[in-house]
Design an enzyme around this catalytic site. Structure first.
Site, PDB file in Angstrom:
ATOM      1  N   ASP A   1       0.835  -1.203   0.000  1.00 30.64           N
ATOM      2  CA  ASP A   1       0.000   0.000   0.000  1.00 30.64           C
ATOM      3  C   ASP A   1       0.872   1.256   0.000  1.00 30.64           C
ATOM      4  OD1 ASP A   1      -2.332   1.490   0.107  1.00 30.64           O
ATOM      5  OD2 ASP A   1      -3.158   0.383   1.809  1.00 30.64           O
TER       6      ASP A   1
ATOM      7  N   ASP B   1     -10.883   1.980  -2.802  1.00 33.95           N
ATOM      8  CA  ASP B   1     -11.505   1.681  -1.510  1.00 33.95           C
ATOM      9  C   ASP B   1     -13.016   1.812  -1.623  1.00 33.95           C
ATOM     10  OD1 ASP B   1      -9.145   1.110  -0.353  1.00 33.95           O
ATOM     11  OD2 ASP B   1      -8.951   2.982   0.761  1.00 33.95           O
TER      12      ASP B   1
END
Ligand code: GLA
Length: 664
Positions: free
Chosen positions: A472, A536
């Site tokens: 990430d 997301d």
């Protein structure tokens, strides 16, 4: 295939040819881009003539009446000899402000690979056209690579300084393509966190449209992929040209049209904060750009990029290899979990037929929210007394692989790492540092930071039986110190170097790219990461559009989509499990909702989704993908086909009270 005859070069992909021409005053131009032609006979007819000088144009050379650089279809351009488009190359030295490059020689050879930047493999032939500055020993190489049976051509450029005097490079585009307007419409993407890859389209008009990122990453602001569609083209017919840049940092892609409807498309590293100094014998090489020309509409262009990326860009170990169905605990638990909760999720995931269990953020250091612990890559034994080893064993016992989340480029100021190495973060040493998600960025331009990242990732991967890593990257770069004029570029080179070293040690670990979702989704990252977390935003309606934007330029095997919480955390919309699956299955499927909250019926539904997906997995991940239109029309169909099996998805935003008859 590359052919040369006199001053003509013919580069061909499977269905397309490009004719490059060197004229009497040694300027290099693109005279044809269209359907494949296999011979250089009778080619002179397509070379543009310049019978008279248009209006107030500058005559480049008395030898060639009527010829101005501003009208020429240049593959490379500078400012100062009568070309008034934005130049593809900006140089300076103490003695020169104007640079005039002309054809010097050309070579057809075996394609080379770049040392510090990713590039596609498996090239067939490379054409290197070398230009020389008229009065100085400064050279530019225009390097084009063809690939057998592919419809994509790649290109990079190199500038070499053979003068004693230093040369400053402020800009060097990877690719410049001149076109004549066909009523083109420009399709590009824009976005932000939870709203990545939104497609926009607009008529190309006079002036310059720039899609760029200055975030330090390629970012969600604009993806480096874009395409031009001629006026009458559709998804299945007509002329479309797609472009992409294989680079993960700041970029500047542009489409510029003048009064005469001459167009120049540029695909480039961003010139902002870029000033590369070349001493004698030094060179600068750009990232690789790709382009693909389709005579059969948008879908063909997409499909050509898809198969090219699947065959020449994603890591070799994962080409054509089916991806596991993952369960990721992030939406279910966020940071709030313990061994008991994870064990319960592992058990349920295995009952459903999930193949890979991924433990997301919160397993290390003092990481109980996003304010602390980032950078301290040791297991939090209060939460997980049996450590990663214990969890990996438990996943294995339940028939699943085990994977882990890391954010290796970042640090919370409230962490041991920062306390021990405050000098490792990107900082200008003048201002108070600005935080994003309570974190700072480690300076990967520094070798010792690269070493730390490589060692911390590898020691986590080696601490247990881990077969997957979600990498990430949750904030953009600020507070940089651009001492030598190449800070942003050096950061990305450092990142690539660290990734290369990690992949060398763990080539079979499936790495998934993530940057707060799709904030760094590009071909550079895909050369290390076979798949990428798109967003997301797991709301099905939004996701349909995010996947639409992604699938225009990238194959389904790279698009990772999860069936997540019933009520979307970002949109607060409640969509059925069926709808969630019907969207998520076109790509690499995963699940992310709290499995402890599911009723027996919901467990049954998910089980049958997983069975269906497993049956058709290779079609969903590797099939030939097409779409009917953009969802802006309120409804659309997508289709994926492999070996005669067709799977069709049909989506609409609202049911109408009086729907007209429709056909698949
Ligand atoms: C980012 C990612 C999410 C999740 C969180 C964890 O937002 O996109 O999927 O991993 O970080 O902090």
């Amino acid at each position: 295939m590359i052919l040369q005859k006199d001053n003509h070069f013919l580069l061909s992909s499977k269905d397309t040819s490009l004719l490059i021409h060197v004229n009497e005053v040694k300027k290099v131009s693109l005279e044809y881009l269209g359907k494949r032609i296999d011979s250089l006979d009778y080619i002179d007819g397509v070379i543009r003539s310049y019978p008279y000088l248009q209006g107030s144009e500058i005559l480049y050379d008395k030898e060639k009446t009527g010829y101005s650089l501003n009208q020429a279809k240049l593959l490379f351009s500078t400012l100062g000899k009568g070309d008034f488009f934005s130049p593809s190359c900006l140089l300076k030295s103490d003695s020169l402000s104007v640079f005039d490059f002309c054809f010097d020689h050309a070579e057809i050879k075996t394609p080379e690979t770049l040392a510090s930047l990713p590039c596609p493999d498996g090239g067939e032939e490379e054409l290197v056209i070398t230009l020389k500055e008229k009065e100085k020993n400064i050279f530019v190489d225009l390097c084009f690579t063809t690939y057998q049976d592919e419809n994509v051509i790649s290109c990079f450029q190199r500038v070499r300084n053979e003068e004693k005097e230093a040369l400053i490079v402020n800009k060097l585009a990877s690719l410049q393509i001149p076109l004549i307007n066909e009523g083109y419409e420009l399709y590009s993407t824009y976005g932000c966190w939870s709203g990545e890859l939104s497609v926009q389209h607009e008529k190309v008009t006079r002036g310059k449209k720039v899609m760029e990122s200055l975030c330090g990453w390629s970012s969600a602001r604009h993806n480096p992929f874009f395409f031009l569609k001629s006026e009458n083209a559709t998804f299945d017919e007509g002329h479309v040209i797609g472009f992409n840049l294989m680079y993960s940092g700041n970029f500047e892609n542009s489409v510029e049209m003048d009064a005469f409807e001459n167009i120049r498309v540029q695909v480039s590293l961003s010139p902002f904060s870029f000033e590369k100094k070349l001493e004698e014998h030094e060179c600068f090489i750009t990232p690789v750009a790709l382009f693909s020309n389709s005579q059969k509409g948008v879908n063909k262009m997409s499909q050509d990029f898809h198969s090219f990326i699947n065959r020449h860009i994603i890591p070799k170990e994962f080409r054509g290899k089916d991806r596991p169905i993952a369960y990721n605990n992030w939406e279910a638990t966020n940071f709030d979990f313990n061994q008991g909760k994870i064990n319960s999720l592992i058990k349920k995931a295995s009952e459903l037929g999930i193949e890979l269990f991924v433990l997301d953020d919160g397993w290390f250091g003092e990481r109980n929210d996003d304010t602390k612990g980032l950078g301290d890559w040791n297991v939090n034994e209060k939460k997980l007394p049996k450590g990663l080893k214990g969890l990996a064993e438990s996943a294995k016992k339940h028939g699943m692989q085990f994977g882990i989340w890391m954010e290796p480029e970042m640090v919370n100021p409230n962490s041991n790492l920062y306390q021990n190495h405050p000098d490792w973060v990107i900082q200008d040493s003048v201002h108070t540092l600005s935080e994003g998600r309570n974190q700072l960025v480690l300076n990967l331009a520094k070798k010792e930071v690269q070493d730390f990242v490589v060692e911390s990732v590898c020691s986590v991967l080696e601490s247990a039986d881990i077969s997957y890593l979600k990498w990430d990257c949750n904030r953009a770069i600020s507070d940089f110190k651009n001492e030598d004029g190449t800070f942003f570029f050096s950061y990305i080179e450092g990142l690539y170097s660290a990734l290369r070293r990690i992949r060398e040690r763990h080539p079979n670990v499936l790495m998934e790219n993530c940057a707060s979702g799709g904030n760094r989704f590009d071909l550079g990252m895909l050369s290390f990461f076979p798949q990428s977390w798109q967003s997301d935003d797991t709301d099905s309606y939004q996701r349909t559009m995010i996947q639409e934007g992604g699938s225009l330029g990238y194959p389904l095997s790279t698009l990772s989509n999860h069936v997540a919480c019933k009520v979307s955390k970002t949109r607060l919309r409640n969509t059925s499990l069926d709808t969630k699956f019907d969207v998520a299955c076109f790509g690499v499927l995963g699940y992310e909702l709290d499995l402890d909250d599911l009723s027996k019926l919901e467990m049954k539904i998910i089980k049958s989704q997983i069975e269906l997906y497993k049956k058709y997995r290779s079609v969903f991940q590797w099939g030939t993908f097409s779409q009917s239109n953009l969802l802006e029309n309120k409804e659309k169909q997508v289709q994926v086909e492999k070996d005669g099996v067709f799977l069709i998805g049909k989506y609409q935003t609202l049911q109408s009270a009086s729907p007209k008859e429709k056909h698949l």
